[in-house]
Write an enzyme that holds these catalytic residues in place. Sequence first.
Site: not given
Ligand code: AHR
Length: 502
Positions: A26, A71, A171-172, A243, A291, A348
């Site tokens: 990213e 993001n 994305n999200e 996460y 992710e 990432q």
């Molecule tokens: O990976 C970091 C961020 O985490 C990404 O930009 C977003 O999609 C997520 O909230």
Amino acid sequence: MKVRIYANRNYPIGEIDKNIFGGFVEHIGRCVYTGIYEPGHKLADKDGFRKDVIELVKELDMPLTRYPGGNFVSGFDWKDAIGPKASRPSRPDYAWLAMEPNTFGLDEFVKWCAKANTAPMYAVNLGTNTPKSAQELIEYCNFEKGSYWSDLRIKNGSKKPHNIKYWCLGNEMDGEWQIGHKTAEEYGRIAQETAKMMRMVDRSIKLCVCGSSSRNMETFGDWDYNVLRHCFDSVDMLSVHAYFGNSDHNFPKFLAAPEVLDKQIADSIACCDAVAAQRKSYKKIMLALDEWNVWYRGDTNAHPETIWQAARPINEEIYDMTDVLVVGGILQTMMDHADRLKVANIAQTVNIIAPIMTEPGGRAWRQTTFYPFALMSKYGRGTALKLSSDSPTYSTDIRAEGIPFVKSSVVFREEADELVVFTINRSQDEPAELTAEFGCFKPTKVIEAIEIHHANPDAVNTADSHPVKPAKIAAKRVSLKDGKLTATLKPFSWNMFRISTK
Ligand code: AHR
């Protein structure tokens, strides 16, 4: 503690898609600038790509890399980052409060992918951009020639189409933090129209629609179901983001992240299948865990003095021995869902919550979590087998039935005539006596037995010291007799056994 597993050839879960070992680049922090791209670095090639980083990415063997966000993508115009670099605008990146110089864009990324042995997975901007912009983007990438956008690609130096196969529809989009955040109805509609218009250009693409950005979202489940009601027929995959952190130092809970993910995946599949049921459709929407990682120390607000600069050092998570077990366990959970999980991207690849770290102008190194990823990417491709397993459990407030101390997965690599057992021992103080049986397979010898272990769960790797790395398991701790594997697993260890069936 005694642990038993039993695998059988006749009970496959499914073929593990190699794309579950994907990465993510990213435009955030030092992922692109001073991560993969650093013109002027002594190891940069003629395109400005760091060769030391490319070598490490190749070692991870990531077949697919998601780009350009995250993001970031929701405020980004892909047209800013093509063509002659001198005429590309610098723009504030409002997602990460940085300056985006746009000196690395789509064509550079595709070139980098070819050098790093990976394929691009491109996310279109559905926060502030339109279905038309996404259609023009795919025309730029995948249309052969003779149209305005394809001819512009040729003029910019890429005669052959980029042929990008995997695409994310934003994305999200469920998150209020997202630039251009939408309700499920608003997003479902725009995702549907974008999917339709992108397929007009290239019918062969695989499209991934945004699912919930976390299991903790209040709208988890509702969002997924309602979005899919709008675009079920037009998309191939639903994205899942996950996460895990340990800010409250609750180790038993943190180590159970693989079981939490297991439930999140099962619930996401249920949403896909509920829409299928309601439509009386036989179509199975697949999942893309596009992710995932451990993330709780890398600080988004680090170094406020660098706001509105490029390559801000934010979100730089340093991984330890405990994270090896969590990352290894998460990859096992992915294998347990081989039938429905077709893509996953560790978030990432470099510097930002990543297995690879770099110094600007300096060295690159492997974080602790690099190793379970690299070994599972290399030896975890094949048929995932269903397991019957028996391990003592510990209790958490996560689920009533307890969490097994030892979590295992078995993969059959048919072309290599090999069974691979991945297993983590989450007990901090007890070794595990593992017995593994393989039904009608005829195991002949242990090819390799590897562990990752460090007595200190907080041990980390840095540019200067490298205490956490794979090591051979001493022969006296492993044996194979009458087709049965027995091994002693150290407390708090990640392990891999490769067994020949030739
Ligand atoms: O990976 C970091 C961020 O985490 C990404 O930009 C977003 O999609 C997520 O909230």
